[in-house]
Design a protein around this motif. Sequence first.
Motif, PDB file in Angstrom:
ATOM      1  N   VAL A   1      -2.211 -31.510  50.260  1.00  0.00           N
ATOM      2  CA  VAL A   1      -2.718 -30.301  49.594  1.00  0.00           C
ATOM      3  C   VAL A   1      -4.044 -30.583  48.900  1.00  0.00           C
ATOM      4  O   VAL A   1      -4.942 -29.745  48.909  1.00  0.00           O
ATOM      5  CB  VAL A   1      -1.665 -29.757  48.592  1.00  0.00           C
ATOM      6  N   GLU A   2      -4.181 -31.770  48.332  1.00  0.00           N
ATOM      7  CA  GLU A   2      -5.420 -32.112  47.621  1.00  0.00           C
ATOM      8  C   GLU A   2      -6.621 -32.108  48.576  1.00  0.00           C
ATOM      9  O   GLU A   2      -7.711 -31.688  48.201  1.00  0.00           O
ATOM     10  CB  GLU A   2      -5.309 -33.492  46.942  1.00  0.00           C
ATOM     11  N   ASP A   3      -6.423 -32.590  49.809  1.00  0.00           N
ATOM     12  CA  ASP A   3      -7.512 -32.597  50.793  1.00  0.00           C
ATOM     13  C   ASP A   3      -7.901 -31.171  51.189  1.00  0.00           C
ATOM     14  O   ASP A   3      -9.087 -30.849  51.318  1.00  0.00           O
ATOM     15  CB  ASP A   3      -7.110 -33.391  52.049  1.00  0.00           C
ATOM     16  N   VAL A   4      -6.889 -30.340  51.409  1.00  0.00           N
ATOM     17  CA  VAL A   4      -7.145 -28.940  51.765  1.00  0.00           C
ATOM     18  C   VAL A   4      -7.863 -28.251  50.615  1.00  0.00           C
ATOM     19  O   VAL A   4      -8.834 -27.517  50.829  1.00  0.00           O
ATOM     20  CB  VAL A   4      -5.825 -28.214  52.131  1.00  0.00           C
ATOM     21  N   GLN A   5      -7.412 -28.497  49.388  1.00  0.00           N
ATOM     22  CA  GLN A   5      -8.033 -27.886  48.206  1.00  0.00           C
ATOM     23  C   GLN A   5      -9.490 -28.299  48.085  1.00  0.00           C
ATOM     24  O   GLN A   5     -10.352 -27.470  47.781  1.00  0.00           O
ATOM     25  CB  GLN A   5      -7.269 -28.270  46.934  1.00  0.00           C
ATOM     26  N   GLU A   6      -9.793 -29.556  48.345  1.00  0.00           N
ATOM     27  CA  GLU A   6     -11.171 -30.041  48.244  1.00  0.00           C
ATOM     28  C   GLU A   6     -12.071 -29.335  49.264  1.00  0.00           C
ATOM     29  O   GLU A   6     -13.175 -28.888  48.929  1.00  0.00           O
ATOM     30  CB  GLU A   6     -11.220 -31.554  48.455  1.00  0.00           C
ATOM     31  N   VAL A   7     -11.606 -29.218  50.498  1.00  0.00           N
ATOM     32  CA  VAL A   7     -12.382 -28.526  51.536  1.00  0.00           C
ATOM     33  C   VAL A   7     -12.581 -27.063  51.154  1.00  0.00           C
ATOM     34  O   VAL A   7     -13.680 -26.506  51.287  1.00  0.00           O
ATOM     35  CB  VAL A   7     -11.683 -28.657  52.920  1.00  0.00           C
ATOM     36  N   LEU A   8     -11.525 -26.425  50.676  1.00  0.00           N
ATOM     37  CA  LEU A   8     -11.631 -25.026  50.254  1.00  0.00           C
ATOM     38  C   LEU A   8     -12.642 -24.867  49.125  1.00  0.00           C
ATOM     39  O   LEU A   8     -13.461 -23.949  49.144  1.00  0.00           O
ATOM     40  CB  LEU A   8     -10.270 -24.485  49.803  1.00  0.00           C
ATOM     41  N   ASN A   9     -12.579 -25.745  48.134  1.00  0.00           N
ATOM     42  CA  ASN A   9     -13.497 -25.660  46.994  1.00  0.00           C
ATOM     43  C   ASN A   9     -14.948 -25.754  47.433  1.00  0.00           C
ATOM     44  O   ASN A   9     -15.793 -24.985  46.991  1.00  0.00           O
ATOM     45  CB  ASN A   9     -13.190 -26.752  45.970  1.00  0.00           C
ATOM     46  N   VAL A  10     -15.247 -26.698  48.311  1.00  0.00           N
ATOM     47  CA  VAL A  10     -16.619 -26.879  48.790  1.00  0.00           C
ATOM     48  C   VAL A  10     -17.068 -25.655  49.583  1.00  0.00           C
ATOM     49  O   VAL A  10     -18.161 -25.126  49.385  1.00  0.00           O
ATOM     50  CB  VAL A  10     -16.734 -28.171  49.643  1.00  0.00           C
ATOM     51  N   THR A  11     -16.204 -25.189  50.479  1.00  0.00           N
ATOM     52  CA  THR A  11     -16.552 -24.047  51.327  1.00  0.00           C
ATOM     53  C   THR A  11     -16.725 -22.779  50.508  1.00  0.00           C
ATOM     54  O   THR A  11     -17.711 -22.045  50.676  1.00  0.00           O
ATOM     55  CB  THR A  11     -15.464 -23.845  52.411  1.00  0.00           C
ATOM     56  N   ILE A  12     -15.789 -22.518  49.624  1.00  0.00           N
ATOM     57  CA  ILE A  12     -15.862 -21.312  48.781  1.00  0.00           C
ATOM     58  C   ILE A  12     -17.099 -21.376  47.889  1.00  0.00           C
ATOM     59  O   ILE A  12     -17.805 -20.383  47.714  1.00  0.00           O
ATOM     60  CB  ILE A  12     -14.562 -21.134  47.968  1.00  0.00           C
ATOM     61  N   ASN A  13     -17.393 -22.539  47.344  1.00  0.00           N
ATOM     62  CA  ASN A  13     -18.588 -22.699  46.505  1.00  0.00           C
ATOM     63  C   ASN A  13     -19.850 -22.400  47.304  1.00  0.00           C
ATOM     64  O   ASN A  13     -20.765 -21.734  46.813  1.00  0.00           O
ATOM     65  CB  ASN A  13     -18.640 -24.105  45.909  1.00  0.00           C
ATOM     66  N   ASP A  14     -19.919 -22.882  48.558  1.00  0.00           N
ATOM     67  CA  ASP A  14     -21.079 -22.603  49.416  1.00  0.00           C
ATOM     68  C   ASP A  14     -21.249 -21.100  49.631  1.00  0.00           C
ATOM     69  O   ASP A  14     -22.352 -20.563  49.527  1.00  0.00           O
ATOM     70  CB  ASP A  14     -20.929 -23.291  50.779  1.00  0.00           C
ATOM     71  N   VAL A  15     -20.152 -20.423  49.940  1.00  0.00           N
ATOM     72  CA  VAL A  15     -20.208 -18.982  50.207  1.00  0.00           C
ATOM     73  C   VAL A  15     -20.625 -18.219  48.947  1.00  0.00           C
ATOM     74  O   VAL A  15     -21.516 -17.364  48.987  1.00  0.00           O
ATOM     75  CB  VAL A  15     -18.851 -18.470  50.738  1.00  0.00           C
ATOM     76  N   LEU A  16     -19.989 -18.536  47.814  1.00  0.00           N
ATOM     77  CA  LEU A  16     -20.314 -17.831  46.571  1.00  0.00           C
ATOM     78  C   LEU A  16     -21.749 -18.107  46.128  1.00  0.00           C
ATOM     79  O   LEU A  16     -22.423 -17.208  45.617  1.00  0.00           O
ATOM     80  CB  LEU A  16     -19.319 -18.203  45.470  1.00  0.00           C
ATOM     81  N   THR A  17     -22.232 -19.309  46.338  1.00  0.00           N
ATOM     82  CA  THR A  17     -23.618 -19.636  46.006  1.00  0.00           C
ATOM     83  C   THR A  17     -24.580 -18.818  46.862  1.00  0.00           C
ATOM     84  O   THR A  17     -25.577 -18.277  46.354  1.00  0.00           O
ATOM     85  CB  THR A  17     -23.878 -21.143  46.185  1.00  0.00           C
ATOM     86  N   THR A  18     -24.285 -18.701  48.146  1.00  0.00           N
ATOM     87  CA  THR A  18     -25.139 -17.920  49.054  1.00  0.00           C
ATOM     88  C   THR A  18     -25.168 -16.452  48.632  1.00  0.00           C
ATOM     89  O   THR A  18     -26.241 -15.839  48.555  1.00  0.00           O
ATOM     90  CB  THR A  18     -24.643 -18.059  50.509  1.00  0.00           C
ATOM     91  N   PHE A  19     -23.994 -15.894  48.347  1.00  0.00           N
ATOM     92  CA  PHE A  19     -23.943 -14.504  47.895  1.00  0.00           C
ATOM     93  C   PHE A  19     -24.662 -14.328  46.559  1.00  0.00           C
ATOM     94  O   PHE A  19     -25.376 -13.343  46.351  1.00  0.00           O
ATOM     95  CB  PHE A  19     -22.500 -14.006  47.767  1.00  0.00           C
ATOM     96  N   SER A  20     -24.501 -15.274  45.654  1.00  0.00           N
ATOM     97  CA  SER A  20     -25.153 -15.190  44.347  1.00  0.00           C
ATOM     98  C   SER A  20     -26.672 -15.234  44.479  1.00  0.00           C
ATOM     99  O   SER A  20     -27.388 -14.476  43.816  1.00  0.00           O
ATOM    100  CB  SER A  20     -24.665 -16.332  43.456  1.00  0.00           C
ATOM    101  N   GLU A  21     -27.170 -16.110  45.344  1.00  0.00           N
ATOM    102  CA  GLU A  21     -28.618 -16.177  45.575  1.00  0.00           C
ATOM    103  C   GLU A  21     -29.139 -14.875  46.183  1.00  0.00           C
ATOM    104  O   GLU A  21     -30.203 -14.393  45.809  1.00  0.00           O
ATOM    105  CB  GLU A  21     -28.953 -17.371  46.473  1.00  0.00           C
ATOM    106  N   ALA A  22     -28.367 -14.305  47.105  1.00  0.00           N
ATOM    107  CA  ALA A  22     -28.764 -13.028  47.716  1.00  0.00           C
ATOM    108  C   ALA A  22     -28.783 -11.921  46.666  1.00  0.00           C
ATOM    109  O   ALA A  22     -29.685 -11.075  46.652  1.00  0.00           O
ATOM    110  CB  ALA A  22     -27.816 -12.672  48.853  1.00  0.00           C
ATOM    111  N   GLU A  23     -27.806 -11.922  45.775  1.00  0.00           N
ATOM    112  CA  GLU A  23     -27.767 -10.913  44.709  1.00  0.00           C
ATOM    113  C   GLU A  23     -28.977 -11.052  43.792  1.00  0.00           C
ATOM    114  O   GLU A  23     -29.601 -10.056  43.417  1.00  0.00           O
ATOM    115  CB  GLU A  23     -26.474 -11.051  43.899  1.00  0.00           C
ATOM    116  N   GLN A  24     -29.340 -12.284  43.457  1.00  0.00           N
ATOM    117  CA  GLN A  24     -30.504 -12.499  42.599  1.00  0.00           C
ATOM    118  C   GLN A  24     -31.792 -12.047  43.290  1.00  0.00           C
ATOM    119  O   GLN A  24     -32.654 -11.449  42.655  1.00  0.00           O
ATOM    120  CB  GLN A  24     -30.591 -13.976  42.179  1.00  0.00           C
TER     121      GLN A  24
END
Length: 165
Positions: free
Chosen positions: A109-132
Amino acid sequence: MKMSSAVEQSLVVLVMLELQKDHAPVKSYLLSDRLQVSESYLKKTMRKLVVAGIVDAIASKEGGFKLARPIANITLLDVYQAIEGDGSFIHSTQLADRIFLNQKSDKPVEDVQEVLNVTINDVLTTFSEAEQDFKKRLKSYTIANLLQHVNVDEFGKIDWRQSID
């Protein structure tokens, strides 16, 4: 991202108020008639513009709404945030966590969580930059820009208070 029709209506109202003859206040029922929207809906929209300091509401027999400041000092961002709010339009529901962390997998579960965290962070960062970028662009465009191709002296002022034919 979806924007309410109130943003467009607000932009039209602001141009109408700028073009109003002698900058006289215009009553909400006259604006709603011209826009062909319900007066109660328009009043809610106008209230948001008043709270944001974009228009003034004049309470008197000859009152109504008028611009609170010059159109060169009113940006599309001012109008957008007055109507839609100034918070972020990016919201995560953690759907990926709920889906992928509850699946049986060969990976811990820890490995899956780490991959999810990185991926979700990438997506949210991209959306946040687009919003700005979106908000930066809106901030650079004023209501005066909307009228930049209109010679108001030649076009003439309009008395929106006159009856509709």
